[in-house]
Design a protein around this motif. Structure first.
Motif, short mmCIF file in Angstrom:
data_model
loop_
_atom_site.label_atom_id
_atom_site.label_comp_id
_atom_site.label_asym_id
_atom_site.label_seq_id
_atom_site.Cartn_x
_atom_site.Cartn_y
_atom_site.Cartn_z
N ALA A 288 0.82 10.36 22.70
CA ALA A 288 0.13 10.47 21.81
C ALA A 288 -1.16 9.88 21.60
CB ALA A 288 1.02 10.34 19.87
N THR A 289 -0.78 8.40 21.66
CA THR A 289 -2.29 8.09 21.54
C THR A 289 -2.95 7.98 22.82
OG1 THR A 289 -0.52 5.47 21.23
CG2 THR A 289 -3.16 5.24 21.93
N LEU B 40 19.63 11.33 19.20
CA LEU B 40 19.27 12.61 20.12
C LEU B 40 18.03 13.11 19.86
CD1 LEU B 40 22.37 13.85 18.42
CD2 LEU B 40 21.80 12.91 20.33
N ASN B 41 16.89 13.22 18.71
CA ASN B 41 15.32 13.18 19.21
C ASN B 41 14.55 12.61 18.02
OD1 ASN B 41 16.02 16.28 19.94
ND2 ASN B 41 16.89 16.07 18.66
N TYR B 42 13.19 12.83 18.32
CA TYR B 42 12.87 11.67 17.59
C TYR B 42 11.39 12.32 16.42
CZ TYR B 42 13.46 7.83 20.56
OH TYR B 42 13.98 6.71 20.87
N ILE B 43 11.26 11.74 15.09
CA ILE B 43 10.15 12.98 14.00
C ILE B 43 9.18 12.41 14.67
CG2 ILE B 43 9.47 13.24 12.08
CD1 ILE B 43 12.42 13.81 11.36
N LEU B 44 7.90 12.24 15.05
CA LEU B 44 6.69 11.86 15.43
C LEU B 44 6.15 12.47 14.43
CD1 LEU B 44 5.04 10.25 16.93
CD2 LEU B 44 4.30 12.40 17.85
N ILE B 45 5.27 11.74 13.68
CA ILE B 45 4.15 11.68 13.07
C ILE B 45 2.61 11.31 12.82
CG2 ILE B 45 3.48 11.92 9.96
CD1 ILE B 45 6.00 12.07 9.13
N ALA B 46 1.58 12.04 13.06
CA ALA B 46 0.62 11.25 14.31
C ALA B 46 -0.69 11.98 13.25
CB ALA B 46 0.15 11.68 14.94
#
Length: 98
Positions: free
Chosen positions: A22-23, A89-95
């Motif tokens: 993301a960065t 198991l997963n991630y929630i990414l907010i960007a």
């Protein structure tokens, strides 16, 4: 987890990999939250092992219902023990785009 979508199973991202991607793509990371935890990881493994049995008439439906109930217990146990950083198991990414 097991290999799926072969031969196109290339990426299993950690929160560190998501942060870097993301960065590097010029996004500002607002949050990265793990989903699941140790018990959900065990439940995922259990579900993967039981998956072929789901197709058996009658018995498969019973196993599916039992697995559904156990999966919800896994979710409750992970919330109660607050161990989502272990085996997420997963991630929630907010960007946000910079």
């Amino acid at each position: 987890g097991y290999i799926h979508n072969a031969p196109y199973d290339f990426y299993r991202y950690t929160k560190y990999g998501l942060q870097t991607l993301a960065t590097d793509a010029k996004f500002k990371v607002l949050s990265i939250n793990p989903l699941g935890g140790f018990f959900c990881f065990l439940g995922y493994t259990r579900s993967t092992i039981l998956m072929p049995l789901f197709r058996i008439p009658i018995i498969g439906k019973l196993i599916l219902v039992i697995n559904f109930i156990l999966s919800h217990i896994d979710i409750i146990l992970d919330k109660f023990t607050r161990n989502s950083s272990i085996f997420p198991l997963n991630y929630i990414l907010i960007a946000q785009k910079s």
